[in-house]
Write a protein that holds these residues in place. Sequence first.
Motif, PDB file in Angstrom:
ATOM      1  N   GLY A 323       0.888  -1.015  -0.069  1.00 50.51           N
ATOM      2  CA  GLY A 323       0.057  -0.026  -0.138  1.00 50.51           C
ATOM      3  C   GLY A 323       0.702   1.292  -0.526  1.00 50.51           C
ATOM      4  O   GLY A 323       1.101   2.174  -0.798  1.00 50.51           O
ATOM      5  N   PHE A 324       1.695   1.017   1.270  1.00 50.05           N
ATOM      6  CA  PHE A 324       2.853   2.206   0.836  1.00 50.05           C
ATOM      7  C   PHE A 324       3.813   2.638   0.050  1.00 50.05           C
ATOM      8  O   PHE A 324       3.651   3.774  -0.938  1.00 50.05           O
ATOM      9  CB  PHE A 324       3.327   2.630   2.459  1.00 50.05           C
ATOM     10  N   PRO A 325       4.845   1.494  -0.533  1.00 47.80           N
ATOM     11  CA  PRO A 325       5.619   1.167  -1.334  1.00 47.80           C
ATOM     12  C   PRO A 325       5.255   1.987  -3.071  1.00 47.80           C
ATOM     13  O   PRO A 325       5.709   2.003  -3.454  1.00 47.80           O
ATOM     14  CB  PRO A 325       6.412  -0.090  -1.285  1.00 47.80           C
ATOM     15  N   PHE A 326       3.281   1.742  -2.731  1.00 50.18           N
ATOM     16  CA  PHE A 326       3.266   1.867  -4.029  1.00 50.18           C
ATOM     17  C   PHE A 326       3.108   3.195  -4.593  1.00 50.18           C
ATOM     18  O   PHE A 326       3.090   4.222  -5.232  1.00 50.18           O
ATOM     19  CB  PHE A 326       1.704   1.128  -3.661  1.00 50.18           C
ATOM     20  N   PHE A 327       3.088   3.754  -3.284  1.00 51.69           N
ATOM     21  CA  PHE A 327       3.146   5.759  -3.449  1.00 51.69           C
ATOM     22  C   PHE A 327       4.176   6.229  -3.688  1.00 51.69           C
ATOM     23  O   PHE A 327       4.782   6.889  -3.844  1.00 51.69           O
ATOM     24  CB  PHE A 327       1.782   6.371  -2.138  1.00 51.69           C
ATOM     25  N   VAL A 404      -4.774   7.939   1.890  1.00 53.47           N
ATOM     26  CA  VAL A 404      -5.285   7.230   0.142  1.00 53.47           C
ATOM     27  C   VAL A 404      -4.404   5.729   0.782  1.00 53.47           C
ATOM     28  O   VAL A 404      -5.055   4.301   1.219  1.00 53.47           O
ATOM     29  CB  VAL A 404      -5.011   7.574  -0.295  1.00 53.47           C
ATOM     30  N   GLY A 405      -2.566   6.181   1.953  1.00 59.97           N
ATOM     31  CA  GLY A 405      -2.428   4.201   1.422  1.00 59.97           C
ATOM     32  C   GLY A 405      -2.735   4.144   2.744  1.00 59.97           C
ATOM     33  O   GLY A 405      -2.966   2.799   3.025  1.00 59.97           O
ATOM     34  N   VAL A 406      -3.296   4.525   4.316  1.00 61.83           N
ATOM     35  CA  VAL A 406      -4.082   3.838   5.500  1.00 61.83           C
ATOM     36  C   VAL A 406      -5.131   3.059   4.984  1.00 61.83           C
ATOM     37  O   VAL A 406      -5.426   2.292   5.560  1.00 61.83           O
ATOM     38  CB  VAL A 406      -4.221   4.912   6.188  1.00 61.83           C
ATOM     39  N   PHE A 407      -5.933   4.053   4.185  1.00 58.90           N
ATOM     40  CA  PHE A 407      -7.717   3.217   3.789  1.00 58.90           C
ATOM     41  C   PHE A 407      -7.424   2.281   2.810  1.00 58.90           C
ATOM     42  O   PHE A 407      -7.850   1.468   2.980  1.00 58.90           O
ATOM     43  CB  PHE A 407      -7.654   5.119   2.234  1.00 58.90           C
ATOM     44  N   ILE A 408      -5.468   2.242   1.967  1.00 59.37           N
ATOM     45  CA  ILE A 408      -6.109   0.921   1.107  1.00 59.37           C
ATOM     46  C   ILE A 408      -5.482  -0.245   2.362  1.00 59.37           C
ATOM     47  O   ILE A 408      -5.860  -0.933   1.817  1.00 59.37           O
ATOM     48  CB  ILE A 408      -4.842   1.207  -0.196  1.00 59.37           C
ATOM     49  N   VAL A 409      -4.577   0.050   2.874  1.00 61.90           N
ATOM     50  CA  VAL A 409      -3.870  -0.879   3.574  1.00 61.90           C
ATOM     51  C   VAL A 409      -4.987  -1.125   4.457  1.00 61.90           C
ATOM     52  O   VAL A 409      -5.531  -2.684   4.638  1.00 61.90           O
ATOM     53  CB  VAL A 409      -2.996  -0.190   4.379  1.00 61.90           C
ATOM     54  N   ALA A 410      -5.941  -0.390   5.043  1.00 67.22           N
ATOM     55  CA  ALA A 410      -7.124  -0.927   5.749  1.00 67.22           C
ATOM     56  C   ALA A 410      -8.073  -1.902   5.270  1.00 67.22           C
ATOM     57  O   ALA A 410      -8.870  -2.051   5.646  1.00 67.22           O
ATOM     58  CB  ALA A 410      -7.731   0.628   7.096  1.00 67.22           C
TER      59      ALA A 410
END
Length: 446
Positions: A323-327, A404-410
């Motif tokens: 999720g975060f490496p993506f960004f 947005v990253g937190v949204f994806i991971v959650a």
Amino acid sequence: MTSSTSSPARRPVRGRTRAIASNLIGTVLEWYDFYIYGTATSLAFGSLFFPSSNALAGTLAAFATYAIGFALRPVAGVVLARWGDTIGRKNVMVICLVLMGLATGCIGLLPTYSRVGALAPILLVLLRLLQSIGAGAEYGTAITMSAEYSTERRRGLLASTPAFGVSLGIMLGTGVFTALSGLPKQAFLAWGWRIPFLVGFVLVLVGLYIRLRVDESPEFTRLKKAGTVTRSPIRELLKSHRKHTVLAALARSTDAVGGQILNVFVISYCTSKLGMPAVTALTGVTVAHLVGLVVIPLAGRAADRWGRRPAFLTGLLFVAAFGFPFFWLLQTRNPALVVSAVVLFGVGVEIALSVSGAYLAEMFDPRVRNSGVSLARSASDPLAGFTPLIATALLALTGSYWGVGVFIVATALVSATAVFASPETGDRTPVATGAGRSGKSAGALP
């Protein structure tokens, strides 16, 4: 319990091939429709249908109409999917195809705000809603048909066919927009954006030719001959399959959210936030779905060999971890790294999407399967539809990708928890087995 009167192994290969092709063309059209709408929203609809002195406000308004279509899906999915359990899967698939194709083609004929004022966005929303009614039950019915035409040993693979159609549809839509991205901006806004929508008329004609020649699902035919077709599938579903419906809806929420991040939001993010040309993100999406044409059947086959849960969890946990490496990769603005980020994120989403076909079909008894699969999918569709809007709002609110990253991971972790809490469906045979006196499949989950 009695055995099925029509064993999957004895079903004519020709009929099965025709049914799989029918399911494929329907999901190609569904996701071609929705992808070109999402892409046009990112690139053109804000200025053409929702003009505003604030570019962000126009984009948010355009994404809101995109979300409206998904918000209607649960209602449309319940109504049409119910018909799939009462009058037949094939009939519903024909209705869905016509509604989606006609709505998509007509969007390409719409006048813009500069010509008819407020009537333009109103007509756009109405066609979007009509498009959504058809799409509400298309994918769930395609899964049901694929699963019921498959053999036990290859159900994971064959039930992934609709997911394969998703990648083909999005690749087709992306390819058309990529070809049009070379147009001068003025030409694209004047007429270029219409071409992808007008192609919808052609796709619906091809789809109807194939779909009208398909026989009804063998499982539904057996239920009809036995006189065990339910007249209240939704009531029966909510009475006896409530837990499985909730778990299935939560499990597939990641491919709903992740798919919208991958196919829609990333284009807006790269062009508006990072100032990159649209062709970079469009290329990333195209390559991601090209890779998906390999990943999806492999994931389906892996689900047949090692079980639905391990394969499903692999995709979900990959999305959470990436999720975060993506960004981080997107932030580099390096075209090669941006494309790589989109492709890798897509791998996780497509694994989850692929395995969900057999997983959803096996969670429900044949009498309520079409309603169950469609309701489980459409329950999270509003979240999917609002994902670009939510992500854009989080980006504007925080000024960073972290929200947005937190949204994806959650979302991915919630889905993984639901899959972990669900039984392994791959060692059961609800599609192939018959119904006892209660009308319930011998292998259906308790």
